[in-house]
Design a protein around this motif. Structure first.
Motif, PDB file in Angstrom:
ATOM      1  N   UNK A  86      -1.794  26.314 -40.300  1.00 30.43           N
ATOM      2  CA  UNK A  86      -1.330  24.930 -40.382  1.00 30.43           C
ATOM      3  C   UNK A  86       0.034  24.777 -39.721  1.00 30.43           C
ATOM      4  N   UNK A  87       0.922  25.750 -39.928  1.00 28.50           N
ATOM      5  CA  UNK A  87       2.253  25.685 -39.327  1.00 28.50           C
ATOM      6  C   UNK A  87       2.158  25.678 -37.807  1.00 28.50           C
ATOM      7  N   UNK A  88       1.262  26.494 -37.251  1.00 26.91           N
ATOM      8  CA  UNK A  88       1.096  26.551 -35.795  1.00 26.91           C
ATOM      9  C   UNK A  88       0.596  25.214 -35.258  1.00 26.91           C
ATOM     10  N   UNK A  89      -0.402  24.654 -35.944  1.00 23.73           N
ATOM     11  CA  UNK A  89      -0.933  23.361 -35.500  1.00 23.73           C
ATOM     12  C   UNK A  89       0.159  22.287 -35.576  1.00 23.73           C
ATOM     13  N   UNK A  90       0.878  22.274 -36.696  1.00 21.13           N
ATOM     14  CA  UNK A  90       1.960  21.282 -36.835  1.00 21.13           C
ATOM     15  C   UNK A  90       3.027  21.480 -35.766  1.00 21.13           C
ATOM     16  N   UNK A  91       3.362  22.712 -35.487  1.00 25.46           N
ATOM     17  CA  UNK A  91       4.394  22.997 -34.493  1.00 25.46           C
ATOM     18  C   UNK A  91       3.993  22.598 -33.090  1.00 25.46           C
ATOM     19  N   UNK A  92       2.723  22.788 -32.757  1.00 25.40           N
ATOM     20  CA  UNK A  92       2.256  22.490 -31.397  1.00 25.40           C
ATOM     21  C   UNK A  92       2.029  20.993 -31.177  1.00 25.40           C
ATOM     22  N   UNK A  93       1.569  20.292 -32.220  1.00 21.63           N
ATOM     23  CA  UNK A  93       1.183  18.897 -32.036  1.00 21.63           C
ATOM     24  C   UNK A  93       2.119  17.908 -32.730  1.00 21.63           C
ATOM     25  N   UNK A  94       3.173  18.414 -33.355  1.00 23.61           N
ATOM     26  CA  UNK A  94       4.146  17.521 -33.968  1.00 23.61           C
ATOM     27  C   UNK A  94       3.661  16.834 -35.219  1.00 23.61           C
ATOM     28  N   UNK A  95       2.630  17.361 -35.852  1.00 25.22           N
ATOM     29  CA  UNK A  95       2.103  16.781 -37.083  1.00 25.22           C
ATOM     30  C   UNK A  95       2.850  17.353 -38.287  1.00 25.22           C
ATOM     31  N   UNK A  96       2.508  16.845 -39.461  1.00 22.21           N
ATOM     32  CA  UNK A  96       3.096  17.369 -40.695  1.00 22.21           C
ATOM     33  C   UNK A  96       1.989  17.560 -41.728  1.00 22.21           C
ATOM     34  N   UNK A  97       1.789  18.819 -42.136  1.00 19.00           N
ATOM     35  CA  UNK A  97       0.732  19.169 -43.090  1.00 19.00           C
ATOM     36  C   UNK A  97      -0.606  18.589 -42.638  1.00 19.00           C
ATOM     37  N   UNK A  98      -1.025  19.026 -41.468  1.00 21.37           N
ATOM     38  CA  UNK A  98      -2.215  18.466 -40.823  1.00 21.37           C
ATOM     39  C   UNK A  98      -3.478  18.695 -41.642  1.00 21.37           C
ATOM     40  N   UNK A  99      -3.485  19.730 -42.468  1.00 17.07           N
ATOM     41  CA  UNK A  99      -4.689  20.040 -43.245  1.00 17.07           C
ATOM     42  C   UNK A  99      -4.748  19.282 -44.566  1.00 17.07           C
TER      43      UNK A  99
END
Length: 446
Positions: A86-99
């Protein structure tokens, strides 16, 4: 500003993974310096052993206290790092707690992560006390002085810091959600559950949202950078077993522990001697042309096989092997753990030599004498206690036997007691200095 953070994250991620892959390739090259060995037999038995010992930790729990603590840290390491996705996805796409779209299940996951983080933190503190306060014998050996002891402590400190950052990050996030901060608040209420970090959150009451965001983002960045640093530190530490325990157990020996490997060339010679119809002067069969005689045994790491070199990288220096070794218990210099540490150190030295020169240039050193002393080798009783004690299938005895084989068959350098016994076996068919015709004379005595 957000796009800058994403670019910085991508650069850090690519650099961290690239450096890790570089080191793993170097390690694999070093392992391949050893002799090839076929361990592809009985795959079902090998997978069963791997699931039972590597994944199931069945040999760890033979020592209940340290075994239970290790299982907690092991599960924490595996499960908590699911959140890294989740941290990787948030870091790459600028999201927050994407899951968080998973709703209640996400809250359960975060709750499990936090409980495990607390248990890991407590377990690591107990491990530190065992290593540094309780003076447990297997942590006091001479081979653990200096870097090995410091390395073990660095890892413990690192794990405590990572768990703390994880909980602080969640606590700040929890407080920001309560405050209704933009980008953190959710219409469905508080997400994440936070069963542990909610008790840390009161420390942040009264702080402005901008300060809380700095704390949350700072913990977030330090946590992921710390994980990438930890990933690359593994190569230089004893904690490579986190990755290598699984292939090490899979490729471990399936034969009975007391069954020793024979040299194929010697087996052929004995078979030829025992065959009354064999012609000792006959030319070798087609396709078996005689080349340069194979070196007997091992004097350096290149003479060992690839599984033995994998063993050396996998060793976690826990000392269970040395604690069970009867030679070590009676004051001999032999320490099976030191055998594995010396093998890894020499292998790394050879690897550095190759890095510097493009190929291995003779450095005037070898594993025998420069790292492992003959006194250590001959102290071994070949009881297999070290092999049985190892929780991840490492076999120090096989290295000892190969180095002994070199001393006896290449240098004729066996201890006097053994040399006399071998001579008697050759001349009399028994280790005692009596002619075969005189063996039963004792029965005729009054």
């Amino acid at each position: 500003m957000q796009i800058v953070a994403q670019i910085v994250f991508l650069i850090a991620l690519v650099f961290g993974i690239s450096f890790f892959v570089r080191n793993i390739k170097k390690m694999l090259r070093n392992i391949k310096l050893g002799k090839t060995i076929d361990r592809s037999d009985n795959p079902s038995e090998r997978w069963s052993k791997t699931l039972r010992i590597a994944f199931g930790q069945s040999k760890m729990v033979r020592k209940p206290v340290s075994g239970f603590l290790h299982v907690i840290v092991y599960l924490g390491f595996i499960i908590i790092n699911i959140e890294v996705l989740e941290i990787i996805i948030d870091g790459l796409f600028g999201t927050h707690r994407v899951l968080s779209f998973m709703g209640g299940f996400y809250n359960v996951l975060i709750g499990i992560f936090e409980v495990l983080a607390l248990l890991v933190f407590i377990g690591v503190i107990i491990f530190w006390i065992r290593r540094n306060v309780l003076n447990i014998y297997r942590f006091l050996s001479r081979e653990l002085k200096g870097w090995p002891k410091n390395d073990a402590n660095y890892i413990l400190y690192f794990e405590m810091v990572l768990m703390t950052l994880f909980l602080v990050m969640n606590a700040a996030d929890y407080q920001l959600q309560i405050n209704g901060a933009v980008h953190y608040a959710h219409e469905g209420g508080i997400i994440g559950g936070f069963p542990i970090s909610q008790f840390i959150a009161p420390l942040f009451e009264g702080l402005s949202n901008s300060t809380l965001i700095i704390i949350e983002r700072g913990a977030w960045w330090l946590h992921i950078i710390g994980i990438l640093f930890f990933l690359n530190y593994l190569y230089y530490s004893k904690h490579l077993h986190i990755l290598l325990a699984f292939p090490n157990v899979y490729f471990s020996k399936l034969k009975p522990k007391g069954e020793m490997d024979n040299v194929e060339a010697v087996k052929k010679e004995v078979a030829l001697m025992m065959d009354p119809n064999a012609d000792p002067f006959a030319a070798p069969p087609e396709g078996e042309e005689e080349g340069e005689p194979e070196k007997f045994g091992a004097s350096d790491v290149m003479d060992l096989n690839q599984v033995q070199l994998l063993n050396s990288y996998t060793c976690t220096e826990c000392g269970r092997c040395t604690a069970e070794c009867p030679a070590n218990q009676t004051g001999k210099k032999l320490s099976p753990r030191k055998i594995m540490m010396d093998t890894r150190d020499r292998l790394e030295e050879v690897g550095d030599n190759i890095n510097k020169n493009g190929k291995f240039e003779d450095d005037g050193k070898q594993l025998l004498d420069d790292y492992i002393l003959r006194e250590e080798l001959w102290a071994c009783t070949t009881c297999n206690a070290c092999v049985e004690a190892c929780p991840i299938g490492i076999d120090p005895l096989s290295i000892i036997l190969e180095m002994r084989r070199y001393l006896v068959m290449e240098q004729s350098a066996a201890p006097n007691e053994l040399a006399v016994s071998l001579t008697n076996i050759e001349n009399n068919g028994a280790p005692w200095p009596y002619n075969q015709m005189d063996r039963l004379n004792w029965a005729k005595e009054n």
